[in-house]
Design an enzyme around this catalytic site. Structure first.
Site, PDB file in Angstrom:
ATOM      1  N   HIS A  84       1.149  24.813 -14.292  1.00  0.00           N
ATOM      2  CA  HIS A  84       1.428  25.768 -13.206  1.00  0.00           C
ATOM      3  C   HIS A  84       0.464  26.946 -13.229  1.00  0.00           C
ATOM      4  O   HIS A  84       0.410  27.723 -12.279  1.00  0.00           O
ATOM      5  CB  HIS A  84       2.886  26.242 -13.241  1.00  0.00           C
ATOM      6  CG  HIS A  84       3.201  27.191 -14.350  1.00  0.00           C
ATOM      7  ND1 HIS A  84       3.239  28.545 -14.157  1.00  0.00           N
ATOM      8  CD2 HIS A  84       3.472  26.989 -15.658  1.00  0.00           C
ATOM      9  CE1 HIS A  84       3.551  29.134 -15.304  1.00  0.00           C
ATOM     10  NE2 HIS A  84       3.691  28.203 -16.229  1.00  0.00           N
ATOM     11  N   CYS A 113       8.765  49.556 -19.887  1.00  0.00           N
ATOM     12  CA  CYS A 113       9.855  49.756 -18.947  1.00  0.00           C
ATOM     13  C   CYS A 113       9.946  48.620 -17.932  1.00  0.00           C
ATOM     14  O   CYS A 113      10.948  48.458 -17.251  1.00  0.00           O
ATOM     15  CB  CYS A 113       9.656  51.070 -18.213  1.00  0.00           C
ATOM     16  SG  CYS A 113       8.060  51.194 -17.421  1.00  0.00           S
TER      17      CYS A 113
END
Lengths: 390, 83
Positions: free
Chosen positions: A212, A335
């Site tokens: 992929h 984050c």
């Protein structure tokens, strides 16, 4: 926003190549049976699978019996790396030592910037030895030589990527292969980021790729094992020395993966040259934004990928804002990922880890797409910094 | 890291509990108040700060002196203002 979304995250997954889609649809009709069976549908499936193996072997310039298909790139990494280690004298394929027991000197040496699939496999095997990289993310060969000495009487295997998946820097695989051969240690190469985009490097004993990432379907990995390499199955297997595909093969998906690899390899020079030029443009343009760290080797790199980090910017806010404006990018900032840990790759290079985005072009990304992105980016950064009170 | 670089009077910016990039933003705001040549510590428990304080120093042409430990075990990253 009236603009169509621009997907700039091909390094996570490339959209399926038309050649793969056509092949997949055609092969779904005929590839359902067990290729080991002697009936007609079984023979049809076997024919398609043989065809896929032949195409991959020819495109990559290896022997047909060196090509194994797996259910993912991660699985190809595990089987390739651990299979080399398991075949070392005195080692067995019986899995890792129980938790808390000494690892019996089992060691895999790898660079500090390997993909998580590699570092997880190495940690599963024993106590890994990590080799430092320079500020571009290229492994330090001297440090690799030292690590091989320190890990004496012998590491079980060395793992080195062909090119880095986050920053694009190409690794000195041929030089590492010489060191490995000198020490008699087998070399595993994770080529998931580069397969179909750069020529295959030399000197490896086993090598892994993931369909992929080159425009094939998800759920197909390729494992190459040199016929002269010592390799034994690291997981439960009837015959640990048999080099066979991993599990029941996805015949149609595998053939589609082979068709995509053939197509992208044929188009490689043209597409790569265009992508290289666009990334050069992006690197130069982004460098004009204040307080930015544009990382990775500007020359010795993958053609389609660049990473940069902006001081004082929250990586999650940055990718969210870019998504709102119609641009899909990845981030290595703490984050922006589930683990809340910053990218090990950026950390190992001494690069800024917050405010990070990785931009990777698909084969269809146009100059106009890139120019639109470059037109909005400075304003996005300014806005986020203002929001932070700077 | 030896503690030789800092005396007991090291000025420490408390960034405990802040996630990146907040400690680095706080550092950028404070550095202007630090005399050239003087030291500033950043106490931060966010793991990204270990990499991002030295990276900030490189990008902003300041000196990264090293890492120390506060009494509560939180790392203090020590910077010298040089520009």
């Amino acid at each position: 926003m009236t603009n169509a979304a621009v997907y700039l995250d091909a390094a996570s997954s490339e959209p399926m190549h038309p050649a793969a889609r056509d092949t997949l649809l055609a092969a779904l009709e005929h590839g359902y049976a067990d290729p080991r069976r002697l009936h007609g549908p079984g023979r049809n499936a076997r024919l398609l699978l043989d065809n896929a193996r032949e195409v991959v072997a020819e495109v990559l310039g290896v022997r047909r019996d060196e090509v194994l298909f797996t259910s993912s790139g991660t699985r190809a990494v595990q089987l390739g790396l651990l299979g080399l280690a398991a075949a070392r004298p005195g080692r067995s394929a019986s899995g890792p030592p129980a938790a808390g027991l000494p690892a019996d000197g089992r060691r895999i040496v790898h660079s500090a910037v390997e993909h998580q699939a590699v570092t997880d496999a190495a940690a599963w095997w024993g106590e890994p030895v990590t080799v430092a990289v320079d500020t571009t993310g290229r492994v330090l060969l001297e440090a690799l030589g030292e690590a091989l000495g320190k890990a004496a009487p012998g590491a079980d295997a060395i793992a080195l990527q062909s090119a880095n998946h986050e920053v694009g820097t190409v690794q000195p695989v041929a030089e590492a292969a010489e060191l490995a051969a000198d020490r008699g240690v087998p070399l595993f190469v994770d080529a998931c980021a580069s397969l179909g985009r750069l020529p295959l490097p030399d000197g490896w004993d086993a090598l892994a790729g993931s369909a992929h990432k080159w425009g094939g379907p998800a759920g197909v990995g390729v494992l190459l094992v040199r016929h002269r390499a010592r390799w034994s199955h690291p997981f439960p297997a009837g015959d640990p020395l048999a080099r066979v595909d991993d599990g029941f093969p996805d015949v149609a998906g595998t053939l589609a993966a082979a068709a995509a690899l053939q197509a992208v390899t044929t188009e490689r020079e043209q597409v790569g040259a265009r992508q290289r030029e666009l990334i050069d443009l992006i690197r130069a343009s982004v460098a004009h934004i204040p307080d930015v760290d544009v990382v990775g080797d500007p020359q010795g790199r993958l053609p389609h990928l660049v990473t940069f980090s902006f001081l004082y910017v929250d990586g999650e806010a940055l990718v969210t804002e870019l998504d709102r404006l119609g641009f899909g990018l990845a981030s290595g900032s703490a984050c922006a990922v589930d683990t809340r840990e910053p990218s090990r790759v950026l950390a190992a290079m001494g690069a800024l880890t917050h405010g990070n985005v990785r931009l990777s072009l698909t084969r269809d990304t146009s100059r106009a797409d890139v120019e639109r992105f470059l037109a909005v980016l400075p304003g996005v950064i300014r806005g986020l910094r203002e929001r932070a009170g700077l | 890291m030896s503690g030789a670089a800092s005396g007991p009077e090291l000025d420490v910016l408390d960034c405990r509990g802040l996630l990146c990039p907040a400690p680095i933003i706080a550092l950028a705001r404070r550095i202007g108040d630090v005399p050239v040549g003087a030291l500033l510590g950043v106490a931060a428990d966010d793991t990204a700060a270990r990499h991002d304080v030295p990276a900030w120093c490189r990008m902003r042409a300041q000196e990264f002196v090293g890492e120390e430990k506060a009494a509560d075990g939180v790392p203090i990253y020590v910077i010298r203002r040089i520009t």
